[in-house]
Design a protein around this motif. Structure first.
Motif, mmCIF file in Angstrom:
data_model
loop_
_atom_site.group_PDB
_atom_site.id
_atom_site.type_symbol
_atom_site.label_atom_id
_atom_site.label_comp_id
_atom_site.label_asym_id
_atom_site.label_seq_id
_atom_site.Cartn_x
_atom_site.Cartn_y
_atom_site.Cartn_z
ATOM 1 N N HIS A 157 0.837 -1.211 0.000
ATOM 2 C CA HIS A 157 0.000 0.000 0.000
ATOM 3 C C HIS A 157 0.866 1.253 0.000
ATOM 4 O O HIS A 157 0.386 2.334 -0.341
ATOM 5 C CB HIS A 157 -0.957 0.013 1.200
ATOM 6 N N LYS A 158 2.135 1.099 0.351
ATOM 7 C CA LYS A 158 3.064 2.228 0.297
ATOM 8 C C LYS A 158 3.597 2.333 -1.123
ATOM 9 O O LYS A 158 4.559 1.693 -1.496
ATOM 10 C CB LYS A 158 4.190 2.037 1.312
ATOM 11 N N ARG A 159 2.938 3.140 -1.911
ATOM 12 C CA ARG A 159 3.278 3.266 -3.333
ATOM 13 C C ARG A 159 4.554 4.076 -3.558
ATOM 14 O O ARG A 159 5.073 4.131 -4.676
ATOM 15 C CB ARG A 159 2.136 3.956 -4.086
ATOM 16 N N GLY A 160 5.019 4.766 -2.518
ATOM 17 C CA GLY A 160 6.193 5.602 -2.673
ATOM 18 C C GLY A 160 5.884 6.990 -3.181
ATOM 19 O O GLY A 160 6.778 7.711 -3.621
ATOM 20 N N LEU A 161 4.605 7.373 -3.113
ATOM 21 C CA LEU A 161 4.183 8.652 -3.684
ATOM 22 C C LEU A 161 3.443 9.545 -2.704
ATOM 23 O O LEU A 161 3.346 10.747 -2.920
ATOM 24 C CB LEU A 161 3.270 8.397 -4.899
ATOM 25 N N LYS A 162 2.893 8.981 -1.644
ATOM 26 C CA LYS A 162 2.086 9.774 -0.723
ATOM 27 C C LYS A 162 2.943 10.187 0.473
ATOM 28 O O LYS A 162 3.340 9.359 1.285
ATOM 29 C CB LYS A 162 0.863 8.979 -0.240
ATOM 30 N N ASN A 173 -4.152 -0.096 -1.157
ATOM 31 C CA ASN A 173 -4.568 -1.378 -1.719
ATOM 32 C C ASN A 173 -6.009 -1.703 -1.342
ATOM 33 O O ASN A 173 -6.773 -2.243 -2.141
ATOM 34 C CB ASN A 173 -3.625 -2.499 -1.284
ATOM 35 N N MET A 174 -6.415 -1.332 -0.127
ATOM 36 C CA MET A 174 -7.795 -1.553 0.287
ATOM 37 C C MET A 174 -8.743 -0.654 -0.500
ATOM 38 O O MET A 174 -9.823 -1.089 -0.934
ATOM 39 C CB MET A 174 -7.933 -1.288 1.786
ATOM 40 N N ALA A 175 -8.346 0.597 -0.714
ATOM 41 C CA ALA A 175 -9.172 1.514 -1.505
ATOM 42 C C ALA A 175 -9.385 0.981 -2.915
ATOM 43 O O ALA A 175 -10.493 1.040 -3.458
ATOM 44 C CB ALA A 175 -8.519 2.897 -1.558
ATOM 45 N N ALA A 176 -8.326 0.438 -3.518
ATOM 46 C CA ALA A 176 -8.437 -0.089 -4.875
ATOM 47 C C ALA A 176 -9.432 -1.243 -4.945
ATOM 48 O O ALA A 176 -10.235 -1.337 -5.882
ATOM 49 C CB ALA A 176 -7.064 -0.546 -5.376
ATOM 50 N N GLY A 210 -4.199 3.950 -16.315
ATOM 51 C CA GLY A 210 -3.381 2.767 -16.537
ATOM 52 C C GLY A 210 -2.017 2.828 -15.882
ATOM 53 O O GLY A 210 -1.071 2.154 -16.329
ATOM 54 N N MET A 211 -1.890 3.592 -14.826
ATOM 55 C CA MET A 211 -0.600 3.713 -14.131
ATOM 56 C C MET A 211 -0.326 2.469 -13.284
ATOM 57 O O MET A 211 -1.247 1.905 -12.683
ATOM 58 C CB MET A 211 -0.595 4.948 -13.237
ATOM 59 N N LEU A 212 0.913 2.041 -13.217
ATOM 60 C CA LEU A 212 1.284 0.887 -12.406
ATOM 61 C C LEU A 212 1.434 1.316 -10.945
ATOM 62 O O LEU A 212 2.153 2.276 -10.655
ATOM 63 C CB LEU A 212 2.598 0.289 -12.904
ATOM 64 N N PRO A 213 0.823 0.615 -10.011
ATOM 65 C CA PRO A 213 0.901 1.044 -8.610
ATOM 66 C C PRO A 213 2.306 0.991 -8.033
ATOM 67 O O PRO A 213 2.641 1.766 -7.146
ATOM 68 C CB PRO A 213 -0.035 0.069 -7.888
ATOM 69 N N GLY A 214 3.152 0.090 -8.542
ATOM 70 C CA GLY A 214 4.508 -0.041 -7.997
ATOM 71 C C GLY A 214 5.574 0.703 -8.770
ATOM 72 O O GLY A 214 6.770 0.454 -8.604
ATOM 73 N N ARG A 267 2.236 14.461 -6.763
ATOM 74 C CA ARG A 267 3.328 13.488 -6.747
ATOM 75 C C ARG A 267 2.968 12.234 -7.535
ATOM 76 O O ARG A 267 3.829 11.606 -8.142
ATOM 77 C CB ARG A 267 3.686 13.116 -5.307
ATOM 78 N N ALA A 268 1.679 11.862 -7.516
ATOM 79 C CA ALA A 268 1.248 10.666 -8.240
ATOM 80 C C ALA A 268 1.117 10.899 -9.735
ATOM 81 O O ALA A 268 0.930 9.948 -10.501
ATOM 82 C CB ALA A 268 -0.087 10.182 -7.680
#
Length: 369
Positions: A157-162, A173-176, A210-214, A267-268
């Motif tokens: 869930h830590k995408r590295g962007l928030k 990940n839960m939101a998705a 279509g962005m990749l979460p990782g 950032r995202a």
């Protein structure tokens, strides 16, 4: 690299079917929902791709082997013979986690953990550290020692962007998966009238684009034997961001979290298709264009808000949505059936509860209003 094995995708209990659907959509093989997650079959490229592409997984575990052990001496002997060097580098930092059940003769998890750590240290020269990014997980079930390696590192869930979050945030990940549970597939607008730091609108926008979460983070598998940096870079570069005419909306009566949401969206890379406004529920306005999905995680008195005061808030939310959002669908996450009922919205029968930060919450959803 060519061998296949079982891969386990962890996710909050209650959301397993939606993660299984996502994994099938992404083309993974032999997908099956099980308690606490999803199993599938693949090799190391599928492990990398699962970490990179799956929005609903919280971790990706690779099943690296198993052996029988009926007592600690046998565990020690067979752990020393296990081919750790096929997975781990000599001298690598690693941590170990062990779980047991009553069906196994080895019942002391701490003693089993000590034996595995000693085997790793003495046979591979591994450095045992509680801070190591690479983690071996051993589950002793009916005298079978099942060995897995956590290939994710930090939770996915830590995408590295928030960088900024509000109180009691919804994990990405839960939101998705909750968006998926409400039928969202990236082809309609999404609005969150209590958006906090913006998780639902940002996730929805990323899905539409279509962005990749990782895409913006590193993973523990990059430290393992057999990792191919060139193949990994090709995999990361293969996904192309698409365009969208949709917009994604968030509002909140807390002006501070609106600034957080805007910053997180920037950032995202979704700032151009997201709009965040400072507004109370009573000021909520219907966006122009086609209807879509209203997705909201209101306070429910566990971490934020006084439960008795929340009935009026939920009642106001339901009133505004019924008056101003004809044609829109609604998804509300709460732990209190009474609060959901206070909206007077026409909810469908709820799905089973979902584990969320030590609580049980339920998704209440409607058809088009």
């Amino acid at each position: 690299m060519d061998s296949e094995f079982e891969i386990f995708l962890a996710t909050p209990p209650g959301l397993e079917p939606y993660l299984a659907d996502e994994a099938r959509e992404k083309g993974f093989a032999e997908v099956s929902a099980v308690p606490g997650g999803v199993t599938l079959t693949g090799g190391w490229p599928e492990v990398w791709r699962a970490n990179l592409e799956l929005r609903g997984a919280s971790r990706v575990l690779a099943r690296i082997g198993s052996f029988r052990a009926f007592h600690l001496a046998q565990l020690d002997k067979r752990a020393r013979k296990f081919p750790w060097g096929d997975i781990l580098h000599p001298g690598q930092s690693v941590r170990v986690e062990v779980s047991t059940n009553k069906k196994s003769k080895i019942y002391h998890a701490g003693a089993a953990k000590q034996r595995l750590e000693t085997a790793l240290a003495e046979e591979l020269g591994a450095v045992i550290s509680d801070q190591a990014e690479v983690q071996i997980k051993a589950r002793i079930d009916d005298n079978l020692v099942l060995l897995s390696i956590d290939t994710s590192g930090e939770s996915l869930h830590k995408r590295g962007l928030k960088a900024a979050v509000g109180k009691a945030p919804m994990r990405e990940n839960m939101a998705a998966l909750l968006l998926r549970a409400c039928g969202y597939d990236g082809s309609e607008p999404v609005l969150d009238p209590m958006c906090g730091s913006g998780t639902f609108p940002i996730e929805a926008a990323e899905i539409a684009l279509g962005m990749l979460p990782g895409r913006a983070r590193s993973f523990a598998f990059e430290k393992l034997v057999g990792f191919d940096a060139d193949q990994w870079q090709q995999m990361r570069a293969s996904a192309k961001v698409q365009s969208t005419d949709l917009r994604f909306y968030g509002s909140d009566r807390n002006a501070g979290v609106i600034e957080m949401a805007r910053s997180n969206a920037d950032r995202a890379g979704v700032a151009e298709c997201t709009t965040f406004t400072h507004a109370a529920i009573s000021d909520l306005e219907r966006p122009e264009g086609l209807p879509g999905l209203i997705m909201v995680n209101p306070p429910y008195g566990a971490r934020i808000g006084n439960k008795r005061d929340l009935f009026a808030l939920y009642g106001s939310l339901g009133q505004v949505l019924k008056q101003r959002f004809s044609g829109w669908r609604v998804g509300i996450v709460t732990r209190e059936p009474g609060l959901a009922k206070a909206t007077t919205l026409p909810f469908e029968p709820p799905a089973p509860p979902i584990a969320h930060g030590g609580l049980k919450v339920t998704l209440y959803k409607t058809a088009a209003l």
